[in-house]
Design a protein around this motif. Structure first.
Motif, PDB file in Angstrom:
ATOM      1  N   ALA A   1      37.184  43.031   0.794  1.00 18.14           N
ATOM      2  CA  ALA A   1      37.400  42.812   2.224  1.00 18.14           C
ATOM      3  C   ALA A   1      36.703  43.878   3.055  1.00 18.14           C
ATOM      4  CB  ALA A   1      38.896  42.794   2.535  1.00 18.14           C
ATOM      5  N   VAL A   2      36.773  45.135   2.607  1.00 18.91           N
ATOM      6  CA  VAL A   2      36.114  46.217   3.331  1.00 18.91           C
ATOM      7  C   VAL A   2      34.604  46.046   3.306  1.00 18.91           C
ATOM      8  CG1 VAL A   2      35.640  48.702   3.307  1.00 18.91           C
ATOM      9  CG2 VAL A   2      37.993  47.873   3.037  1.00 18.91           C
ATOM     10  N   VAL A   3      34.061  45.764   2.128  1.00 14.82           N
ATOM     11  CA  VAL A   3      32.610  45.625   2.011  1.00 14.82           C
ATOM     12  C   VAL A   3      32.117  44.420   2.801  1.00 14.82           C
ATOM     13  CG1 VAL A   3      30.712  45.233   0.402  1.00 14.82           C
ATOM     14  CG2 VAL A   3      32.518  46.832  -0.189  1.00 14.82           C
ATOM     15  N   ARG A   4      32.842  43.303   2.734  1.00 17.07           N
ATOM     16  CA  ARG A   4      32.441  42.118   3.494  1.00 17.07           C
ATOM     17  C   ARG A   4      32.477  42.393   4.992  1.00 17.07           C
ATOM     18  NH1 ARG A   4      35.844  37.383   0.353  1.00 17.07           N
ATOM     19  NH2 ARG A   4      34.442  37.133  -1.428  1.00 17.07           N
TER      20      ARG A   4
ATOM     21  N   ALA B   1      39.970  49.000   9.391  1.00 15.51           N
ATOM     22  CA  ALA B   1      41.401  48.734   9.246  1.00 15.51           C
ATOM     23  C   ALA B   1      41.816  47.569  10.139  1.00 15.51           C
ATOM     24  CB  ALA B   1      42.206  49.991   9.567  1.00 15.51           C
ATOM     25  N   GLU B   2      41.281  47.540  11.354  1.00 18.59           N
ATOM     26  CA  GLU B   2      41.603  46.439  12.267  1.00 18.59           C
ATOM     27  C   GLU B   2      41.006  45.122  11.770  1.00 18.59           C
ATOM     28  OE1 GLU B   2      43.571  46.354  14.934  1.00 18.59           O
ATOM     29  OE2 GLU B   2      44.151  48.398  14.388  1.00 18.59           O
ATOM     30  N   LEU B   3      39.786  45.181  11.272  1.00 18.12           N
ATOM     31  CA  LEU B   3      39.109  43.957  10.818  1.00 18.12           C
ATOM     32  C   LEU B   3      39.758  43.358   9.582  1.00 18.12           C
ATOM     33  CD1 LEU B   3      35.413  45.143  11.271  1.00 18.12           C
ATOM     34  CD2 LEU B   3      36.518  43.297  12.540  1.00 18.12           C
ATOM     35  N   THR B   4      40.227  44.203   8.675  1.00 16.72           N
ATOM     36  CA  THR B   4      40.751  43.710   7.402  1.00 16.72           C
ATOM     37  C   THR B   4      42.269  43.536   7.396  1.00 16.72           C
ATOM     38  OG1 THR B   4      40.970  45.958   6.523  1.00 16.72           O
ATOM     39  CG2 THR B   4      38.875  44.806   6.113  1.00 16.72           C
ATOM     40  N   GLY B   5      42.954  44.189   8.340  1.00 15.02           N
ATOM     41  CA  GLY B   5      44.411  44.160   8.317  1.00 15.02           C
ATOM     42  C   GLY B   5      45.009  45.133   7.329  1.00 15.02           C
ATOM     43  N   LEU B   6      44.190  45.990   6.722  1.00 14.24           N
ATOM     44  CA  LEU B   6      44.684  47.004   5.802  1.00 14.24           C
ATOM     45  C   LEU B   6      45.096  48.254   6.570  1.00 14.24           C
ATOM     46  CD1 LEU B   6      41.909  46.663   3.083  1.00 14.24           C
ATOM     47  CD2 LEU B   6      44.240  45.800   2.931  1.00 14.24           C
TER      48      LEU B   6
ATOM     49  N   HIS C   1      29.958  35.230   7.992  1.00 15.99           N
ATOM     50  CA  HIS C   1      30.723  34.999   9.217  1.00 15.99           C
ATOM     51  C   HIS C   1      32.139  35.546   9.040  1.00 15.99           C
ATOM     52  CE1 HIS C   1      27.548  32.375  10.737  1.00 15.99           C
ATOM     53  NE2 HIS C   1      27.492  31.871   9.524  1.00 15.99           N
ATOM     54  N   PRO C   2      32.448  36.683   9.639  1.00 17.02           N
ATOM     55  CA  PRO C   2      33.761  37.309   9.410  1.00 17.02           C
ATOM     56  C   PRO C   2      34.925  36.432   9.829  1.00 17.02           C
ATOM     57  CG  PRO C   2      32.567  38.382  11.219  1.00 17.02           C
ATOM     58  CD  PRO C   2      31.596  37.498  10.518  1.00 17.02           C
ATOM     59  N   GLU C   3      34.715  35.564  10.825  1.00 21.25           N
ATOM     60  CA  GLU C   3      35.823  34.714  11.270  1.00 21.25           C
ATOM     61  C   GLU C   3      36.258  33.717  10.195  1.00 21.25           C
ATOM     62  OE1 GLU C   3      32.017  32.667  12.745  1.00 21.25           O
ATOM     63  OE2 GLU C   3      32.778  34.704  12.439  1.00 21.25           O
ATOM     64  N   ARG C   4      35.373  33.436   9.231  1.00 24.40           N
ATOM     65  CA  ARG C   4      35.725  32.484   8.168  1.00 24.40           C
ATOM     66  C   ARG C   4      36.843  33.030   7.271  1.00 24.40           C
ATOM     67  NH1 ARG C   4      33.437  29.493  11.112  1.00 24.40           N
ATOM     68  NH2 ARG C   4      31.299  28.768  10.851  1.00 24.40           N
ATOM     69  N   ARG C   5      37.005  34.352   7.246  1.00 19.88           N
ATOM     70  CA  ARG C   5      38.039  34.928   6.384  1.00 19.88           C
ATOM     71  C   ARG C   5      39.436  34.524   6.822  1.00 19.88           C
ATOM     72  NH1 ARG C   5      38.702  40.018   6.672  1.00 19.88           N
ATOM     73  NH2 ARG C   5      37.493  40.476   8.533  1.00 19.88           N
ATOM     74  N   GLU C   6      39.550  34.088   8.069  1.00 17.40           N
ATOM     75  CA  GLU C   6      40.856  33.688   8.590  1.00 17.40           C
ATOM     76  C   GLU C   6      40.983  32.173   8.714  1.00 17.40           C
ATOM     77  OE1 GLU C   6      43.060  35.971   8.952  1.00 17.40           O
ATOM     78  OE2 GLU C   6      41.671  37.631   8.608  1.00 17.40           O
ATOM     79  N   GLN C   7      39.968  31.441   8.276  1.00 18.77           N
ATOM     80  CA  GLN C   7      39.964  29.996   8.471  1.00 18.77           C
ATOM     81  C   GLN C   7      40.086  29.244   7.149  1.00 18.77           C
ATOM     82  OE1 GLN C   7      36.149  29.498  10.468  1.00 18.77           O
ATOM     83  NE2 GLN C   7      37.138  29.457  12.471  1.00 18.77           N
TER      84      GLN C   7
END
Length: 409
Positions: free
Chosen positions: A14-17, A31-36, A199-205
């Motif tokens: 998740a961090v690398v992506r 941290a904000e992007l990954t939720g970690l 596309h980072p938004e795909r991680r939540e879709q």
């Protein structure tokens, strides 16, 4: 059940992506992007910096306190190869360790010669060409995408219906051509993974990529995870039936989506519509589909009839996916979509709306995939990068108890 090591790997991915998708980022931004948690991200980044996977690229002054370090993937860390074995060609692409494309080589596969030896020889040729271009650069890994059902653990092409392959030990046959770990999967998984890396938004879709080529299938990701199924065969949407007792499909069934929407099916529709059409280029799928696309753009009635027939079956087939999975977005990908996608898209929307239920259609987006070059090769190279990250010593990420939630991975 997921183990602590599985969660650590997902956190690291998740961090690398996130760094890849955003170009560079601070630990707090990650941290904000990954939720970690910040502590988890800091531990992961320390390990990645130590191993040379990421690098500090800048320091930004803060209004108070210490400057903030910006981190990016270290492209100089090594080389990755992504190999797209399709039914009519082999495409090899070299990427740096930041998954930026550097160079590529492609060669045709004789459609009348589909033996494993012939295909493997073509793959070895393109790998050798890319290795020669980057001689001396460390090779971190090679990702290979092969059509059909693939066993990534055993390294076997379990079943490739268009070639009538059964249990071909593909990884073993290619082993002597590379001096690095080799990772095998199929284009459906490659497309889904490439989409998440790009596309980072795909991680939540929840999303689906419909791969339209000689073969047809669906790369599916739910909640940030690629859907594989028990035997890694999830996504064989091309072999769902849209016409009972319809056209013969090369899988042995009849009336499959692939028999109408795949490139050979499009050629058959053209022959049925106009047997003597000048748009036909024998068995040359690429030339014929290109001619149909160009003629459709000019309003040619024969080409438009073929596009309409293809769109109808595409929309009906896509409706079954929408009803079953209720995704956020369905994307059209693959080389056929690259040529005919704009013509197919609007027409397929009409048939999709006519056959899908109203609730899962609410808010659904149907669009073209917008790849950076060859998406399958990018996804295959991402397999290799993820495999390289997985091979890093355990402890490269923090314990799962320090994360607020599991990231998309």
């Amino acid at each position: 059940m997921r183990t602590a090591a599985d969660i650590r790997r997902r956190n690291s991915f998740a961090v690398v992506r996130s760094i890849h998708a955003h170009g560079d980022a601070s630990r707090r931004e990650l941290a904000e992007l990954t939720g970690l948690s910040f502590a988890t991200v800091a531990t992961i980044c320390s390990a990645l910096l130590e191993h040379g996977v990421i690098a500090e690229v800048a320091r930004e002054r803060a209004p108070a306190g210490r400057p903030t370090a910006k981190l990016s993937l270290n492209g100089e860390h090594g080389l990755l190869l992504g190999i797209d074995i399709a039914e009519t060609y082999v495409h090899a692409e070299a990427f740096d360790a930041a998954l930026e494309p550097i160079s590529s080589t492609e060669c045709d596969i004789d459609v009348h010669e589909r033996s494993p030896d012939h295909v493997v020889e073509r793959v070895k040729q393109v790998i050798a060409a890319e290795r020669a271009r980057h001689e001396g650069r460390p090779l971190l890994g090679v990702g290979v995408s092969a059509p059909g059902q693939v066993d990534p653990v055993g390294g076997t092409s379990v079943f490739a219906p268009n070639w009538d392959w059964h249990d071909v030990p593909l990884r073993a046959l290619l082993a002597d051509s590379v001096d690095a770990p080799l990772f095998l999967d199929n284009p459906l998984k490659s497309l889904a993974i490439a989409e998440m890396w790009s596309h980072p938004e795909r991680r939540e879709q929840d999303f689906v990529v419909l791969n339209l080529g000689t073969g047809v299938g669906a790369g599916i990701a739910l909640g940030g995870r690629v859907l594989r199924g028990r035997m890694n065969s999830a996504g064989e949407w091309g072999h769902t039936v849209v016409v009972a007792d319809g056209r013969a499909c090369r899988c042995g069934s009849r009336g499959c989506v692939e028999a109408y929407v795949g490139a050979p099916g499009i050629l058959q529709s053209l022959r049925e519509t106009s047997p003597d059409s000048p748009l036909l280029h024998g068995d040359d799928q690429t030339a014929t589909v290109t001619a149909i696309a160009e003629a459709a753009d000019q309003g040619d009635p024969t080409a438009l009839e073929v596009v309409e027939r293809t769109s109808r079956y595409l929309g009906v087939g896509a409706a079954s996916i929408v009803n079953l999975l209720n995704p956020d977005i369905v994307l059209l990908g693959g080389w056929v979509a690259g040529l005919l996608g704009k013509q197919l898209l609007e027409r397929a929307r009409v048939h999709l709306r006519a056959h899908a239920l109203a609730v899962p259609m609410t808010g659904l987006a149907l669009d073209l995939q917008h790849p950076r070059g060859n998406s399958v090769s990018l996804g295959a190279a991402a397999f290799a990068l993820e495999g390289y990250l997985e091979s890093m010593p355990d402890g490269a990420t923090d314990t799962p108890t320090s994360s607020r939630r599991q990231p998309a991975g």
